[in-house]
Enzyme design. Structure first.
Site, PDB file in Angstrom:
ATOM      1  N   HIS A   1       0.985  -1.250  -0.020  1.00  0.00           N
ATOM      2  CA  HIS A   1      -0.042   0.087   0.014  1.00  0.00           C
ATOM      3  C   HIS A   1       0.947   1.193   0.245  1.00  0.00           C
ATOM      4  CE1 HIS A   1      -3.908  -2.171   1.509  1.00  0.00           C
ATOM      5  NE2 HIS A   1      -3.488  -2.514   0.290  1.00  0.00           N
TER       6      HIS A   1
ATOM      7  N   GLU B   1       0.810   4.082   1.914  1.00  0.00           N
ATOM      8  CA  GLU B   1       1.568   4.360   3.119  1.00  0.00           C
ATOM      9  C   GLU B   1       2.708   3.495   3.513  1.00  0.00           C
ATOM     10  OE1 GLU B   1      -1.366   3.445   2.517  1.00  0.00           O
ATOM     11  OE2 GLU B   1      -3.015   4.047   3.919  1.00  0.00           O
TER      12      GLU B   1
ATOM     13  N   CYS C   1      -5.899   1.530   5.804  1.00  0.00           N
ATOM     14  CA  CYS C   1      -6.801   0.428   5.914  1.00  0.00           C
ATOM     15  C   CYS C   1      -6.232  -0.345   7.313  1.00  0.00           C
ATOM     16  CB  CYS C   1      -6.328  -0.657   4.840  1.00  0.00           C
ATOM     17  SG  CYS C   1      -4.965  -1.291   4.937  1.00  0.00           S
TER      18      CYS C   1
ATOM     19  N   ARG D   1     -30.863   1.462 -29.321  1.00  0.00           N
ATOM     20  CA  ARG D   1     -31.519   1.258 -28.098  1.00  0.00           C
ATOM     21  C   ARG D   1     -30.845   0.673 -26.876  1.00  0.00           C
ATOM     22  NH1 ARG D   1     -36.478   1.397 -28.717  1.00  0.00           N
ATOM     23  NH2 ARG D   1     -37.379   1.137 -31.000  1.00  0.00           N
TER      24      ARG D   1
END
Ligand code: AOF
Ligand code: ZN
Length: 369
Positions: A53, A55, A78, A299
């Site tokens: 991560h 950090e 987290c 459509r």
């Protein structure tokens, strides 16, 4: 220009997050900066599932300098064990004294608990600092958890007179506008078209940029069951990304099913034809598709708009005239159930070569309102 240092450090964290945007899902793109004595001493971004991560990258670079430092991060740290251990523990262990996060992690497993864990460990925590910018670095991630469905970007390219297929089957828009389309595809996890578009244009649906390659999931809605398996999209091989073909319940397609990179998915067909957009989005949500790029006209385009699940609409408009007999018009059927049509809110016009690109942020508001 001069910027308040707090904003400058957060801006740096946001830029680090943006550098990986489009490659991190189902993880968010996140950036982090460790600041000690008014100086950035470590920084990092998250590169995707399995990678450390943001950090953790920033703290590793800061080393001992992280003790007593401030941490600026684009998303709340987290606090759970996933593919990697919790960032909150790494932050506390490193001796950081203050954490500034742009926005809370909308993932229900974190959502405020990360900030709480840091506060309980005695750190000073500020959340919601440059919050809008924090959401913008990975809008799809936030939409996915807040709305429980992928972020939907609908696009079609058209001539000045609203025709979506050029005579002679060439491109309608110029090179610059098409490059923008490939940048938008790059930011997506999956691209979705109808089998009608496959039959008409026979596209590859890949990302083609000089500096970046990315296999996208290519989703084809084939409610008429018209695909043969000989189309270009199947010929790109696994490098082009998997192809998910959605067919009506009970349908089988041995030629497609035996292909290595093709998966058949089944949904009930509506009485009026086609699939319910809500069913399609549920299917994609289960597969953790967070950013969906829809290239639809006729459509299917109308169905998406009418469903109220379109977050962003972009329409490159080329200075060409086609005439109606030469092709399809952008939308068929009613965009609004009562046939009133619609004036788009929050529209931006941008020049791309000789073309103009209109972008509207619909944010999934219900157009029938
Ligand atoms: C952070 N910093 O850079 C990221 C976070 O499986 P994992 O261990 O990679 O954890 C994934 C979850 O962690 C993801 O769903 C999201 O809630 C959070 N992502 N958090 O503190 C990061 N990428
Ligand atoms: Zn983390």
């Amino acid at each position: 220009g001069r910027m308040n240092p707090e904003r400058r450090f957060m801006q740096e964290a946001l830029e680090l997050a943006k550098a990986h945007a489009g490659r991190t899902h189902p993880n968010p793109s996140v950036g982090a900066v460790v600041v000690r004595g008014g100086q950035a001493v470590g920084s990092g971004g998250h590169a995707g599932p399995g990678s450390p991560h943001a950090e953790v990258v920033a703290l590793a670079e800061a080393g001992d300098l992280a003790r007593g430092a401030d941490l600026y991060v684009s998303l709340e740290p987290c606090c759970t064990f996933g593919r990697t251990p919790p960032c909150t523990k790494a932050i506390v262990d490193a001796g950081v004294s203050r954490v500034v996060a742009a926005v809370l992690d909308p993932n229900p497993r974190v959502n405020g608990s990360g900030a709480d864990a840091l506060r309980e460990a005695g750190l000073e925590v500020l959340t919601g600092f440059m919050e809008e910018e924090g959401v913008r670095v990975d809008e799809a991630y936030h939409t996915f958890f807040k709305k429980g469905r992928p972020h939907v970007h609908l696009k079609w390219a058209q001539s000045l007179d609203g025709v979506v297929q050029a005579p002679g089957r060439g491109y309608i828009t110029g090179e610059e506008a098409r490059r923008r389309v490939h940048l938008d595809r790059f930011q997506s996890d999956a691209i979705l078209v109808s089998s009608g578009t496959i039959r008409m244009d026979d596209p590859f649906l890949t990302v083609r940029l000089e500096c970046a390659e990315k296999p996208l999931v290519r989703v084809i809605l084939d409610s008429p069951g018209s695909l043969t398996g000989r189309e270009a999209v199947f010929a790109t091989g696994p490098a082009g990304g998997p192809v998910w073909v959605v067919v009506p319940q009970g349908a089988s397609h041995p030629t497609l099913e035996s292909r290595e990179n093709v998966e058949l998915m089944r949904l009930p067909k509506r009485q009026e034809g086609g699939f319910a957009i809500s069913d399609v989005l549920r299917l994609l949500r289960e597969r953790e598709v967070m950013a969906l790029y829809v290239e639809a006209v006729g459509r299917l385009g109308s169905s998406f708009l009418e469903s109220g699940f379109v977050d962003r609409l972009s329409v490159p408009v080329a200075p060409g005239l086609c005439g109606r007999d030469s092709g399809l018009s952008a939308l068929e059927g009613d965009v609004l159930a009562d046939g009133r049509g619609l004036r788009l809110p929050a529209i931006a016009w941008e020049q791309a070569g000789a073309d103009l690109i209109a972008t509207a942020e619909l944010e999934g508001q219900c157009l029938r309102g």
